[in-house]
Design a protein around this motif. Structure first.
Motif, PDB file in Angstrom:
ATOM      1  N   ALA A 212      -4.422   3.164 -14.933  1.00 43.48           N
ATOM      2  CA  ALA A 212      -3.233   3.272 -15.788  1.00 43.48           C
ATOM      3  C   ALA A 212      -2.649   1.877 -16.031  1.00 43.48           C
ATOM      4  O   ALA A 212      -2.728   1.008 -15.178  1.00 43.48           O
ATOM      5  CB  ALA A 212      -2.188   4.148 -15.113  1.00 43.48           C
ATOM      6  N   ASP A 213      -2.083   1.677 -17.231  1.00 49.61           N
ATOM      7  CA  ASP A 213      -1.423   0.407 -17.538  1.00 49.61           C
ATOM      8  C   ASP A 213      -0.066   0.405 -16.848  1.00 49.61           C
ATOM      9  O   ASP A 213       0.762   1.283 -17.124  1.00 49.61           O
ATOM     10  CB  ASP A 213      -1.268   0.302 -19.061  1.00 49.61           C
ATOM     11  CG  ASP A 213      -0.674  -1.043 -19.468  1.00 49.61           C
ATOM     12  OD1 ASP A 213      -0.045  -1.689 -18.617  1.00 49.61           O
ATOM     13  OD2 ASP A 213      -0.837  -1.409 -20.637  1.00 49.61           O
TER      14      ASP A 213
ATOM     15  N   GLU B 294      -5.420  -1.505 -23.248  1.00 50.61           N
ATOM     16  CA  GLU B 294      -4.763  -2.607 -22.537  1.00 50.61           C
ATOM     17  C   GLU B 294      -5.403  -2.765 -21.158  1.00 50.61           C
ATOM     18  O   GLU B 294      -6.032  -1.843 -20.643  1.00 50.61           O
ATOM     19  CB  GLU B 294      -3.262  -2.295 -22.347  1.00 50.61           C
ATOM     20  CG  GLU B 294      -2.488  -2.112 -23.629  1.00 50.61           C
ATOM     21  CD  GLU B 294      -2.233  -3.434 -24.332  1.00 50.61           C
ATOM     22  OE1 GLU B 294      -2.398  -4.479 -23.694  1.00 50.61           O
ATOM     23  OE2 GLU B 294      -1.903  -3.400 -25.535  1.00 50.61           O
TER      24      GLU B 294
ATOM     25  N   ASP C  31       1.872   3.148 -18.849  1.00 54.63           N
ATOM     26  CA  ASP C  31       1.110   4.166 -19.565  1.00 54.63           C
ATOM     27  C   ASP C  31       0.207   4.859 -18.549  1.00 54.63           C
ATOM     28  O   ASP C  31      -0.664   4.226 -17.954  1.00 54.63           O
ATOM     29  CB  ASP C  31       0.272   3.471 -20.650  1.00 54.63           C
ATOM     30  CG  ASP C  31      -0.588   4.459 -21.406  1.00 54.63           C
ATOM     31  OD1 ASP C  31      -0.519   5.646 -21.076  1.00 54.63           O
ATOM     32  OD2 ASP C  31      -1.316   4.014 -22.307  1.00 54.63           O
ATOM     33  N   ASP C  32       0.408   6.171 -18.346  1.00 56.42           N
ATOM     34  CA  ASP C  32      -0.351   6.892 -17.320  1.00 56.42           C
ATOM     35  C   ASP C  32      -1.768   7.239 -17.775  1.00 56.42           C
ATOM     36  O   ASP C  32      -2.606   7.639 -16.994  1.00 56.42           O
ATOM     37  CB  ASP C  32       0.371   8.188 -16.914  1.00 56.42           C
ATOM     38  CG  ASP C  32       1.644   7.836 -16.170  1.00 56.42           C
ATOM     39  OD1 ASP C  32       1.683   6.738 -15.589  1.00 56.42           O
ATOM     40  OD2 ASP C  32       2.594   8.646 -16.200  1.00 56.42           O
ATOM     41  N   GLU C  33      -1.994   7.114 -19.098  1.00 57.36           N
ATOM     42  CA  GLU C  33      -3.328   7.472 -19.604  1.00 57.36           C
ATOM     43  C   GLU C  33      -4.362   6.500 -19.035  1.00 57.36           C
ATOM     44  O   GLU C  33      -4.085   5.315 -18.870  1.00 57.36           O
ATOM     45  CB  GLU C  33      -3.345   7.381 -21.137  1.00 57.36           C
ATOM     46  CG  GLU C  33      -2.421   8.373 -21.812  1.00 57.36           C
ATOM     47  CD  GLU C  33      -2.848   9.802 -21.548  1.00 57.36           C
ATOM     48  OE1 GLU C  33      -4.064  10.050 -21.545  1.00 57.36           O
ATOM     49  OE2 GLU C  33      -1.973  10.644 -21.318  1.00 57.36           O
TER      50      GLU C  33
ATOM     51  N   ASP D 114      -5.719  -2.410 -17.497  1.00 57.12           N
ATOM     52  CA  ASP D 114      -5.126  -1.358 -16.692  1.00 57.12           C
ATOM     53  C   ASP D 114      -5.054  -1.726 -15.222  1.00 57.12           C
ATOM     54  O   ASP D 114      -5.757  -2.597 -14.745  1.00 57.12           O
ATOM     55  CB  ASP D 114      -5.937  -0.071 -16.854  1.00 57.12           C
ATOM     56  CG  ASP D 114      -5.788   0.472 -18.269  1.00 57.12           C
ATOM     57  OD1 ASP D 114      -4.784   0.139 -18.919  1.00 57.12           O
ATOM     58  OD2 ASP D 114      -6.671   1.206 -18.710  1.00 57.12           O
TER      59      ASP D 114
ATOM     60  N   TYR E  78       7.096  -3.523 -21.905  1.00 50.15           N
ATOM     61  CA  TYR E  78       6.704  -2.215 -22.429  1.00 50.15           C
ATOM     62  C   TYR E  78       6.516  -1.283 -21.237  1.00 50.15           C
ATOM     63  O   TYR E  78       6.367  -1.727 -20.092  1.00 50.15           O
ATOM     64  CB  TYR E  78       5.444  -2.299 -23.298  1.00 50.15           C
ATOM     65  CG  TYR E  78       4.200  -2.757 -22.580  1.00 50.15           C
ATOM     66  CD1 TYR E  78       3.286  -1.850 -22.043  1.00 50.15           C
ATOM     67  CD2 TYR E  78       3.941  -4.122 -22.419  1.00 50.15           C
ATOM     68  CE1 TYR E  78       2.150  -2.286 -21.380  1.00 50.15           C
ATOM     69  CE2 TYR E  78       2.811  -4.561 -21.763  1.00 50.15           C
ATOM     70  CZ  TYR E  78       1.918  -3.641 -21.244  1.00 50.15           C
ATOM     71  OH  TYR E  78       0.811  -4.071 -20.569  1.00 50.15           O
ATOM     72  N   GLU E  79       6.551   0.021 -21.526  1.00 44.74           N
ATOM     73  CA  GLU E  79       6.560   0.995 -20.430  1.00 44.74           C
ATOM     74  C   GLU E  79       5.169   1.267 -19.893  1.00 44.74           C
ATOM     75  O   GLU E  79       4.181   1.099 -20.592  1.00 44.74           O
ATOM     76  CB  GLU E  79       7.199   2.291 -20.921  1.00 44.74           C
ATOM     77  CG  GLU E  79       8.697   2.092 -21.100  1.00 44.74           C
ATOM     78  CD  GLU E  79       9.415   3.367 -21.425  1.00 44.74           C
ATOM     79  OE1 GLU E  79       8.767   4.423 -21.428  1.00 44.74           O
ATOM     80  OE2 GLU E  79      10.619   3.275 -21.675  1.00 44.74           O
TER      81      GLU E  79
ATOM     82  N   ASP F 189      -5.318   3.104 -24.144  1.00 43.99           N
ATOM     83  CA  ASP F 189      -4.704   2.182 -25.091  1.00 43.99           C
ATOM     84  C   ASP F 189      -5.448   0.858 -25.201  1.00 43.99           C
ATOM     85  O   ASP F 189      -5.072  -0.021 -25.954  1.00 43.99           O
ATOM     86  CB  ASP F 189      -3.243   1.907 -24.682  1.00 43.99           C
ATOM     87  CG  ASP F 189      -3.159   1.346 -23.285  1.00 43.99           C
ATOM     88  OD1 ASP F 189      -4.216   1.195 -22.631  1.00 43.99           O
ATOM     89  OD2 ASP F 189      -2.031   1.054 -22.856  1.00 43.99           O
TER      90      ASP F 189
ATOM     91  N   GLY G  75       2.489  -1.396 -17.233  1.00 42.31           N
ATOM     92  CA  GLY G  75       3.623  -1.823 -18.050  1.00 42.31           C
ATOM     93  C   GLY G  75       4.176  -3.157 -17.584  1.00 42.31           C
ATOM     94  O   GLY G  75       3.729  -3.723 -16.586  1.00 42.31           O
TER      95      GLY G  75
END
Ligand SMILES: Cc1cc2nc3c(=O)[nH]c(=O)nc-3n(C[C@H](O)[C@H](O)[C@H](O)COP(=O)(O)OP(=O)(O)OC[C@H]3O[C@@H](n4cnc5c(N)ncnc54)[C@H](O)[C@@H]3O)c2cc1C
Length: 354
Positions: free
Chosen positions: A226-227, A219, A211-213, A221, A208-209, A217, A229
């Protein structure tokens, strides 16, 4: 000849394809379409999982491996770099490198002989903990859709219904091939050597890509919150002698199949949550990335186990009311995809010898 093939799993479709290419008029009759068979649940790696060891089976293994390597070559040529994108007219088969982890002493390396015979000595070498090798990965169920298209192009016709008795087919066929998987023996008066081998799997998304948030999410990090991916996996791994159950991580294109179980004699088709958790825990040790991949689904398939693979003409005196020659092609256990093309070639030989 007019041939009826009973079964639209990987064995029935492969037999139908090769019989049609051999010039026969072929009809497949099945009560489950390819996407609804045990074959569709298969991962599938060319690898003889607990396959019978005999010269006949060795030959079938070699022929299947050669055919899959050829299909992978076609796919690779068509794609240029042999990448992951698969289109309908390109066989969804790729040569992929992975590791067969070993625990037994001595390890079972019977699978090495057919690999070396077909792909050469360089295709296998020892690594820490086992053997590294490059083998065909067959992207089910896309492959079954491709195989069905290939059958149609070769002239095969399809009928979707249950066959209640072989005698009912005698008016429309000169020979019948029974490729009914776990139910293969039922039409032949019963077969006590057949038994289900229950396999449970968890299907994960293949990567999965990033995630800059910042942790939004939920997940795990990276350092900056950031995750990061996970890039799609391509390497596979098997640890079939794991003391808690056979363990494998087999990446397809968009998904990764992790398993598994091999419960001999179990007819239970419901996935168990407890078993899924144990499978995921073992898989995460084998391939740590799997721990963060989203779960797409759970599956259970009943492998058509048999004491020996059955690919032979049935003695006509055992089927007095049928009236046409019958060829049995079932009992492929955990290696149906692995044995599929070699089985088809053997069935063509048997039909041509009638
Ligand atoms: C979890 C799991 C993972 C696996 N992974 C691998 C792998 O990596 N590599 C590998 O080689 N193998 C693998 N296998 C094994 C493989 O999936 C099987 O050996 C193979 O699918 C058997 O194919 P088949 O065509 O004989 O049977 P099936 O796929 O079960 O097809 C049987 C067909 O017969 C039809 N049929 C039966 N009776 C009748 C009737 N009376 N009338 C009409 N139609 C009938 C059904 O409708 C169906 O179309 C795996 C299996 C499982 C469960």
């Amino acid at each position: 000849m007019r041939i009826t093939v009973i079964g639209a799993g990987v064995i029935g479709l492969s037999c139908a394809h090769d019989l049609a290419e051999d010039g026969h008029e072929v009809t497949v009759v099945a009560d489950h379409g390819p996407g609804d068979t045990v074959s569709a649940l298969s991962a599938a790696l060319w690898f003889p999982f607990a396959a019978e060891k005999s010269p006949t089976v060795d030959r079938i293994l070699e022929r299947s491996l050669a055919r899959f390597a050829e299909l992978a070559g076609q796919a690779s040529d068509a794609e240029g770099a042999g990448a992951d994108q698969v289109t309908d007219d390109i066989p969804p088969v790729e040569m992929r490198t992975g590791t067969v982890f070993e625990r037994a002493t001595p390890p079972d390396r019977s699978w090495v002989d057919p690999v070396v015979a077909v792909l050469g000595q360089d295709a296998v070498h020892p690594v820490d903990g086992g053997m590294e090798t490059t083998l065909p990965m067959i992207m089910m169920p896309t492959y079954l859709a491709w195989l069905m298209d290939s059958c149609r192009i070769a002239g095969v016709r399809f009928r979707w219904e249950k066959v209640e008795s072989l005698a009912a087919l005698a008016d429309t066929a000169d020979a019948v091939v029974v490729a009914g998987g776990l139910r293969g023996g039922e039409l032949l008066g019963g077969d006590e050597e057949v038994t289900p081998i229950r396999g449970q799997v968890v299907v994960l998304a293949n990567g999965y890509e990033a995630d800059d948030e910042d942790g939004a999410d939920g997940e795990e990090d990276g350092e900056d919150g950031a995750d990061p991916g996970v890039a799609p996996l391509t390497r596979w791994a098997t640890d079939n002698d794991h003391p808690d159950g056979e363990t494998y991580v087999l990446p397809r294109v968009d998904s990764v199949v992790v398993g598994g179980t091999a419960d001999v004699g179990s007819w239970d088709e419901e996935p168990s949550a407890e078993t899924a958790e144990a499978i995921l825990a073992r898989a995460a040790v084998l391939v740590p990335e799997t721990a963060t991949l989203p779960i797409l689904g759970h599956g259970v398939g009943l492998r058509p186990g048999r004491t020996t693979l059955r690919v032979e003409q049935v003695d006509p005196t055992d089927l007095p009311s049928v009236g046409v020659p019958v060829i049995a092609a079932y009992g492929h256990g955990g290696s149906g995809v692995t044995l599929s093309w070699g089985t088809a070639e053997r069935v063509v030989e048997l039909v041509d010898g009638l």
